[in-house]
Design an enzyme around this catalytic site. Structure first.
Site, PDB file in Angstrom:
ATOM      1  N   SER A  90      -2.442   9.334   7.120  1.00 36.27           N
ATOM      2  CA  SER A  90      -3.218  10.054   6.049  1.00 36.27           C
ATOM      3  C   SER A  90      -3.475  11.486   6.150  1.00 36.27           C
ATOM      4  O   SER A  90      -3.844  12.130   4.843  1.00 36.27           O
ATOM      5  CB  SER A  90      -4.256   9.210   5.817  1.00 36.27           C
ATOM      6  OG  SER A  90      -5.135   9.169   7.075  1.00 36.27           O
ATOM      7  N   HIS A  99      -0.571   5.476   1.704  1.00 32.87           N
ATOM      8  CA  HIS A  99      -0.156   6.683   1.385  1.00 32.87           C
ATOM      9  C   HIS A  99       1.501   6.544   1.287  1.00 32.87           C
ATOM     10  O   HIS A  99       2.212   7.451   1.086  1.00 32.87           O
ATOM     11  CB  HIS A  99      -0.441   7.775   2.295  1.00 32.87           C
ATOM     12  CG  HIS A  99      -1.903   7.980   2.695  1.00 32.87           C
ATOM     13  ND1 HIS A  99      -2.572   8.865   1.769  1.00 32.87           N
ATOM     14  CD2 HIS A  99      -2.704   7.352   3.362  1.00 32.87           C
ATOM     15  CE1 HIS A  99      -3.941   8.760   1.967  1.00 32.87           C
ATOM     16  NE2 HIS A  99      -3.963   7.806   3.109  1.00 32.87           N
ATOM     17  N   LYS A 153      -4.911   5.232  -4.672  1.00 35.21           N
ATOM     18  CA  LYS A 153      -4.006   6.247  -4.452  1.00 35.21           C
ATOM     19  C   LYS A 153      -2.912   6.431  -5.497  1.00 35.21           C
ATOM     20  O   LYS A 153      -3.153   6.387  -6.830  1.00 35.21           O
ATOM     21  CB  LYS A 153      -3.363   6.360  -3.055  1.00 35.21           C
ATOM     22  CG  LYS A 153      -4.714   6.222  -2.026  1.00 35.21           C
ATOM     23  CD  LYS A 153      -4.352   6.684  -0.700  1.00 35.21           C
ATOM     24  CE  LYS A 153      -5.360   6.164   0.381  1.00 35.21           C
ATOM     25  NZ  LYS A 153      -6.979   6.709   0.221  1.00 35.21           N
TER      26      LYS A 153
HETATM   27  C1  LIG Z   1      -4.502   4.957   5.674  1.00 33.12           C
HETATM   28  C2  LIG Z   1      -5.533   4.229   4.852  1.00 33.12           C
HETATM   29  N1  LIG Z   1      -5.778   2.874   4.829  1.00 33.12           N
HETATM   30  C3  LIG Z   1      -6.843   2.385   4.206  1.00 33.12           C
HETATM   31  C4  LIG Z   1      -7.517   3.241   3.434  1.00 33.12           C
HETATM   32  C5  LIG Z   1      -8.804   2.611   2.682  1.00 33.12           C
HETATM   33  O1  LIG Z   1      -8.756   2.440   1.268  1.00 33.12           O
HETATM   34  P1  LIG Z   1      -9.689   2.538  -0.071  1.00 33.12           P
HETATM   35  O2  LIG Z   1     -10.154   4.015  -0.163  1.00 33.12           O
HETATM   36  O3  LIG Z   1      -8.980   2.042  -1.081  1.00 33.12           O
HETATM   37  O4  LIG Z   1     -10.863   1.711   0.722  1.00 33.12           O
HETATM   38  C6  LIG Z   1      -7.362   4.496   3.123  1.00 33.12           C
HETATM   39  C7  LIG Z   1      -8.201   5.474   2.226  1.00 33.12           C
HETATM   40  O5  LIG Z   1      -8.628   6.469   2.501  1.00 33.12           O
HETATM   41  C8  LIG Z   1      -6.385   5.115   3.879  1.00 33.12           C
HETATM   42  O6  LIG Z   1      -6.135   6.602   3.836  1.00 33.12           O
END
Ligand SMILES: Cc1ncc(COP(=O)(O)O)c(C=O)c1O
Length: 398
Positions: free
Chosen positions: A187, A215, A246
């Site tokens: 990320s 992502h 996203k």
């Molecule tokens: C790799 C990854 N997993 C999980 C999440 C968590 O998702 P959410 O923001 O929908 O709770 C994110 C969000 O920032 C992320 O970047």
């Protein structure tokens, strides 16, 4: 001593605010996709995860409004009880087909998806092997398991380093039940997991594979099916997780895999059972974005093209973009103060980005995270490059 003492002693954020370099919690007054209004000014947004630019798509907005009209604004309960709509089940079926798995299960956030799936599968008799830079929600899923099961076994390997992964795996008892967890696209730096090597090692050491493709879906692969499609590796990935916040322009998340595994998670995941389900508008939004991605893969291609252009151009200017191959393009600066300073000047120049420091990245690897939308126009991108060039030169970074 008072439990609130620590709050009174926390002054770092206020100091940064006084210096005018505090970059967090900045309200957006109007959202026009690639451009937003902040502090009363028009700003080019290169700090959003709205990769396909669908949050303002009229078709998506209409679907959300219709769902509210039909089902109301909330499900007022957990999926387990009164909080399941036919829409949830329709979405789960379509998502499972999209990522080529038997079943899928939606949670109310991506964070809860990782928390629920991991804490349910990992008991004290199992082992998770995780990339050190995986998303915080993966680690929190492991920590929750430890709390629930009075202990959880976790091993970390160096970021995307398959030799280190093998070193870890080779030291384990061969019959301990284990799962490797990795982000598909990391990320902060936009690099892709070395999935071919990872699944090879998983096969050799009999470990299950869990990919967080927050992502990756909607971003990578010819038809936006993410990291699995990018590598054309499907069956060797046992579980795929993704968020809807996203590419899918909504809020929520899901986990997909074999039916029996999803059925089990559905009956034991506390973040699913003890929390209200995704509201109707959020589900309808994902259904519509999924339809658009499938009918119009050209928006995925446009996003990919923008990502490649920005990597190429930033590198040509002399910036360090790490190993990114995606529309997440880090500008690695190294020093925290310089990063905040760069961020502030960039913002004053009408560009919003995200400054990232340790622990989100390793110390001395502070960076400006830039991320793009399929709806960015070439002229937006050229302005961004121009500003980076000017500030980069003034600050002696390039
Ligand atoms: C790799 C990854 N997993 C999980 C999440 C968590 O998702 P959410 O923001 O929908 O709770 C994110 C969000 O920032 C992320 O970047």
């Amino acid at each position: 001593m008072d439990i609130f003492d620590k709050c009174l002693k926390f002054t770092r954020a206020k100091e940064a605010m006084e210096m005018g370099i505090y970059p967090y919690f900045k309200p957006i007054q109007e959202n026009h996709g690639p451009r937003v209004i902040m502090d009363g000014k028009e700003i080019i947004m290169i700090g959003s995860n709205n990769y396909l630019g669908l949050t303002k798509d009229p078709r998506v907005q209409e679907a959300a409004i219709k769902a509210i009209e039909k089902y109301g604004t909330s499900c007022s309960g957990s999926r387990f009880l009164n909080g399941t709509l036919e829409l949830h089940e329709e979405l789960e079926e379509k998502l499972a087909a999209f990522v080529k798995k038997e079943s899928a299960l939606c949670f109310s956030t991506g964070y809860q998806s990782n928390l629920g799936a991991i804490s349910t599968l990992l008991t004290k008799d199992d082992l998770i092997i995780t990339d050190k830079t995986n998303h915080a929600s993966i680690f929190d899923g492991i920590f929750l398991s430890a709390g629930l099961h009075m202990g959880a076994n976790i091993k970390r390997y160096k970021h995307n380093d398959m030799d280190d992964l093998e070193r870890v795996l080779s030291k384990l008892e061969s019959d301990i039940p284990k799962m490797i967890i990795t982000d598909g696209v990391f990320s902060m730096e936009g690099d892709l997991v070395n999935l071919p090597r990872l699944v090879e090692l998983a096969g050799k050491y009999r470990a299950r594979v869990y990919v967080d493709d927050a992502h990756g879906l909607g971003v990578e692969g010819e038809t936006g099916r993410g990291t699995q499609e990018y590598y054309n590796i499907w069956d060797e990935v046992d579980l795929v997780m993704c968020t809807f916040s996203k590419s899918f322009a909504s809020l929520g998340g899901f986990i997909a895999g074999k039916s029996e595994v999803i059925h089990y998670i559905k009956h034991f995941a506390r973040p699913l059972i003890f929390s209200a389900s995704m509201p109707p508008a959020n589900i309808a939004t994902v259904l519509k974005t999924l339809e658009i991605i499938q009918k119009e893969p050209q928006i995925v291609h446009r996003l990919q093209k923008i990502g490649q252009k920005m990597i190429r151009e930033f590198q040509a200017l002399g910036f360090n973009t790490g190993e990114s191959k995606t529309p997440i393009v880090p500008i690695i600066i190294g020093n925290d103060d310089k990063t905040f300073q760069f961020w502030a000047i960039l913002f004053q120049n009408g560009v919003y980005s995200n400054p990232v420091i340790s622990p989100a990245v390793p110390p001395d690897r502070a960076l400006i995270r830039t991320s793009y939308m399929a709806t960015h126009e070439d002229r937006d991108l050229d302005i961004v490059l121009d500003k980076f060039k000017k500030i980069g030169k003034e600050m002696g970074i390039i």
